[in-house]
Motif scaffolding. Structure first.
Motif, PDB file in Angstrom:
ATOM      1  N   GLU A  39       0.832  -1.208   0.000  1.00  0.00           N
ATOM      2  CA  GLU A  39       0.000   0.000   0.000  1.00  0.00           C
ATOM      3  C   GLU A  39       0.867   1.260   0.000  1.00  0.00           C
ATOM      4  OE1 GLU A  39      -3.213   0.476  -0.612  1.00  0.00           O
ATOM      5  OE2 GLU A  39      -3.278  -1.683  -0.934  1.00  0.00           O
ATOM      6  N   SER A  40       1.973   1.224   0.725  1.00  0.00           N
ATOM      7  CA  SER A  40       2.897   2.364   0.726  1.00  0.00           C
ATOM      8  C   SER A  40       3.515   2.557  -0.659  1.00  0.00           C
ATOM      9  CB  SER A  40       3.999   2.159   1.767  1.00  0.00           C
ATOM     10  OG  SER A  40       3.452   2.172   3.072  1.00  0.00           O
ATOM     11  N   ILE A  41       3.845   1.461  -1.309  1.00  0.00           N
ATOM     12  CA  ILE A  41       4.394   1.529  -2.665  1.00  0.00           C
ATOM     13  C   ILE A  41       3.352   2.129  -3.605  1.00  0.00           C
ATOM     14  CG2 ILE A  41       5.167   0.151  -4.651  1.00  0.00           C
ATOM     15  CD1 ILE A  41       6.417  -1.799  -2.547  1.00  0.00           C
ATOM     16  N   ARG A  42       2.111   1.673  -3.476  1.00  0.00           N
ATOM     17  CA  ARG A  42       1.025   2.206  -4.327  1.00  0.00           C
ATOM     18  C   ARG A  42       0.871   3.709  -4.160  1.00  0.00           C
ATOM     19  NH1 ARG A  42      -4.308  -1.106  -5.211  1.00  0.00           N
ATOM     20  NH2 ARG A  42      -4.597   0.828  -6.321  1.00  0.00           N
ATOM     21  N   GLU A  43       1.157   4.192  -2.973  1.00  0.00           N
ATOM     22  CA  GLU A  43       1.042   5.624  -2.694  1.00  0.00           C
ATOM     23  C   GLU A  43       2.280   6.400  -3.130  1.00  0.00           C
ATOM     24  OE1 GLU A  43       0.141   5.702   1.467  1.00  0.00           O
ATOM     25  OE2 GLU A  43      -1.837   4.783   1.169  1.00  0.00           O
ATOM     26  N   GLY A  44       3.280   5.685  -3.677  1.00  0.00           N
ATOM     27  CA  GLY A  44       4.467   6.345  -4.206  1.00  0.00           C
ATOM     28  C   GLY A  44       5.607   6.480  -3.221  1.00  0.00           C
TER      29      GLY A  44
END
Length: 185
Positions: free
Chosen positions: A9-14
């Motif tokens: 989820e953190s990766i998805r948020e950039g």
């Protein structure tokens, strides 16, 4: 320590730090896993491509299982696709070599086997998915229409239609190589 889904989820948020964490955690094991399917250099390139894809497509990615499972499954699929592509090129090269050995050809295009192999592969990849799968099962895996129909849970007529349409599309897309395509297909 973040859970896999929190990390994703953190990766998805950039979050670049989360991406680096994922990269450091999984890069080596994924390379080792990929090397079971393809050579070392190809394995690393395959994993690097996957990691780049994850970052570039992060906002659209949906992971239903775990991040770890997703990564290993993605590597396996990419490796199998690479193997399939390599086998296809080898078949094309073999058929080209056999054809060239039997013919006296003055057209220099016939000597560009790599280019032709890539064009054929790209043209097949451009087919609609159901056509491509049916065509590959028929022409690359040597399955009969009945076997394909059974495997895909469609009628034999549907298989015949898909193969016919695939061949028409390929002939149109590869019209400059029609003479040679008759030999290959």
């Amino acid at each position: 320590m973040m859970s896999e889904m929190e990390l994703f989820e953190s990766i998805r948020e950039g979050d670049l730090a989360a991406y680096e964490t994922m990269f450091l955690r999984y890069y080596s094991p994924l390379c080792e896993y990929a090397s079971r399917f393809v050579a070392g250099y190809d394995a690393e390139e395959l994993v690097q491509d996957l990691m780049t894809h994850i970052w570039e497509a992060r906002e659209q990615l949906v992971i239903a299982t775990s991040l770890k499972s997703y990564l290993f499954i993605a590597v396996k699929h990419r490796a199998l696709n690479a193997i399939r592509k390599q086998r296809y090129r080898e078949r094309v090269h073999s058929r080209l070599h056999q054809y060239l050995a039997e013919q006296q050809l003055d057209d220099p295009d016939f000597y560009l086997a790599n280019e032709l192999g890539d064009k054929i592969h790209d043209a097949i990849q451009d087919l609609p998915e159901s056509y491509r799968i049916t065509f590959e099962m028929s022409r690359l895996e040597g399955m009969t229409n009945a076997q394909i129909a059974d495997a895909l849970h469609v009628s034999v007529k549907t298989v015949e239609y898909r193969i016919t349409r695939s061949l028409k599309r390929l002939r149109a897309q590869l019209k400059d190589y029609v003479t040679l395509l008759a030999v290959l297909f």
